[in-house]
Design a protein around this motif. Structure first.
Motif, PDB file in Angstrom:
ATOM      1  N   ALA A 124     -26.352   7.897  11.059  1.00 11.40           N
ATOM      2  CA  ALA A 124     -26.831   6.862  11.977  1.00 11.40           C
ATOM      3  C   ALA A 124     -26.508   5.469  11.444  1.00 11.40           C
ATOM      4  O   ALA A 124     -26.162   4.568  12.214  1.00 11.40           O
ATOM      5  N   ALA A 128     -24.429   2.402  13.381  1.00 14.35           N
ATOM      6  CA  ALA A 128     -24.964   1.054  13.570  1.00 14.35           C
ATOM      7  C   ALA A 128     -24.089   0.010  12.887  1.00 14.35           C
ATOM      8  O   ALA A 128     -23.801  -1.045  13.457  1.00 14.35           O
ATOM      9  N   ALA A 148     -26.082   4.245  16.694  1.00 13.76           N
ATOM     10  CA  ALA A 148     -26.773   4.880  15.570  1.00 13.76           C
ATOM     11  C   ALA A 148     -27.233   6.290  15.935  1.00 13.76           C
ATOM     12  O   ALA A 148     -27.042   7.237  15.160  1.00 13.76           O
TER      13      ALA A 148
END
Length: 362
Positions: A124, A128, A148
Motif C-alpha cells: 500500500a 501511495a 494505496a
C-alpha cells in the motif's frame, strides 16, 4: 521475521493451550470500553481550541435530538468537522489493524506475526508513494487512498501466488515471500523518493510515518464499509483458528480445510490492513502488540480474542493520536513514530520471551 520462518511445528506451550478465561475477558472488555469512551471524550475536548466535556456531551445530545445545545462560536464546527472525524477514523483504523494482527497470529500460530508479514502495508505504501511522486490525480482527492488500497491488495495476491505450489501454501514459504516483497517495496519507495521534488518528498515522508490529520467524513464513509465487512467476517473463523492452534494435521482431521481457510484469512487481512493504510499511512506495531496483550489477559480463545483486540486497537489509536496532537503542540508528531517508540521495545521483549519459552529457535 527470521523467527517466524524458522519456527518448527506449531505446538503451543501449556499457557497457550489454556482455555479462555471468561471472567478476565469480561473485565477486560468492560475496561477497554471505558478506556475507549474516556479517550474519545478527552480527545474531543483537548487541542488548540479547548472544549469542555459537558459541552461535548450537550452537542452530541443536540445532534441526536435528545436535548442539549451546540457548542458556542466555532467550537461546534471544530468538534464535528475536525475532531470527531479524526476520532472515528482512529477507531476504525485501530480496530482494523489489531483484528488483522490477531488473525495473522492465529493463522501463523506465532505471537510475532503482524499484518506487514505478507506485504500489505509495504505494498500500500508503494501505491501511495507512486501516486504522490508522479502527481497522479485521476480520482481527485481520493487518488492516493485508491492507489494505496489497490496496491496493497495486488501485493497480497502476488505473495500468495508466488508462495503457492502443488495446490498448497506453506507458511514458511509465505513468510519468506512476504519478506522478499517487503524488501522490493522498500527499494521501489526509495526510487520514487529519489525522483521526487522537495514538496513530494515531504508528503511521502509524512504519509509513511502515519497520521490521522487528513481525516474527513467522506474518507470515513469510504473506509467504513470495508472495515465493517472485515470485522464482521473475522469472528466466523474463531473456532477454526482454535483448532488450527493444535497443528495443521490435527485441524484437518477435525474437518478444517486449512488451505481454503488460509486463503480466506489472507483476503480478510488484506481488506482490513489495506483499508486502514489507505487513509492513515503506515502505522506499525498495533497489529503486533494489542492482540498479544489481550491474549495474555483473556486467554488465546479467538471467540473473545478477535473482538477484544479490535476494541483494544481502537482505544490505543485514540489515545496515541491524542498524544501525537498534544505532546509537541502546536506541532504534530506523526502517529506512526509514537506507536513505533512503544511497540519496538515491546517487540524485543516479546521476542526474547517467546524464544525463552520455546527453548530457542534452532
Amino acid at each position: 521475521m527470521t523467527a517466524l520462518a524458522e519456527r518448527p511445528a506449531r505446538t503451543p506451550p501449556r499457557a497457550e493451550r489454556a482455555r479462555t478465561r471468561p471472567g478476565a475477558a469480561v473485565l477486560l472488555g468492560l475496561g477497554l470500553a471505558v478506556l475507549l469512551a474516556f479517550g474519545v471524550l478527552v480527545s474531543a475536548a483537548n487541542g488548540a481550541f479547548a472544549i469542555a466535556p459537558g459541552e461535548i456531551l450537550s452537542s452530541i445530545g443536540h445532534r441526536l435530538w435528545l436535548g442539549g445545545e451546540p457548542v458556542a462560536g466555532t467550537g461546534e464546527s471544530v468538534l464535528w468537522n475536525i475532531r470527531f472525524p479524526r476520532i472515528v477514523l482512529g477507531v476504525l483504523v485501530g480496530a482494523c489493524l489489531a483484528c488483522a494482527g490477531a488473525l495473522m497470529q492465529g493463522m501463523f500460530g506465532n505471537p510475532l506475526a503482524e499484518p506487514g508479514v505478507i506485504g500489505v502495508s509495504s505494498g500500500a505504501a508503494v501505491g501511495a508513494v507512486c501516486a504522490i511522486a508522479f502527481g497522479l490525480t485521476f480520482a481527485g482527492n481520493w487518488t492516493i487512498p485508491v492507489c494505496a488500497f489497490l496496491a496493497g491488495l495486488a501485493t497480497v495476491a502476488i505473495v500468495y501466488l508466488l508462495s503457492r505450489s502443488g495446490g498448497r501454501t506453506e507458511v514458511v514459504t509465505l513468510v519468506l515471500t512476504g519478506v522478499a516483497v517487503n524488501g522490493l517495496a522498500g527499494a521501489l519507495i526509495g526510487v520514487f523518493i529519489f525522483y521526487a521534488d522537495n514538496d513530494e518528498i515531504t508528503a511521502i515522508t509524512f504519509w509513511q510515518m502515519g497520521s490521522l490529520s487528513q481525516a474527513t467524513w467522506p474518507k470515513i464513509l469510504a473506509v467504513a464499509p470495508l472495515a465493517a465487512l472485515g470485522l464482521a467476517a473475522a469472528p466466523f473463523f474463531a473456532r477454526r483458528l482454535d483448532l488450527l492452534a493444535l497443528g495443521e494435521r490435527p485441524a484437518r482431521h477435525l474437518g478444517v480445510d486449512v488451505e481454503r481457510m488460509r486463503l480466506q484469512l489472507i483476503v480478510i487481512v488484506a481488506l482490513l490492513t489495506g483499508a486502514a493504510v489507505a487513509v492513515s499511512g503506515v502505522i506499525g506495531f498495533i497489529g503486533l502488540v494489542v492482540p498479544h496483550l489481550v491474549r495474555m489477559v483473556a486467554g488465546p480463545g479467538h471467540r473473545t480474542l478477535l473482538p477484544l483486540s479490535a476494541a483494544g486497537g481502537a482505544a490505543v489509536i485514540v489515545w496515541a493520536d491524542l498524544a501525537a496532537r498534544t505532546v509537541a503542540a502546536p506541532a504534530e508528531v506523526p502517529l506512526g513514530i509514537l506507536t513505533a517508540l512503544v511497540g519496538s521495545p515491546f517487540f524485543f521483549w516479546l521476542l526474547r520471551r517467546t524464544r525463552r519459552r520455546q527453548g530457542g529457535w534452532a
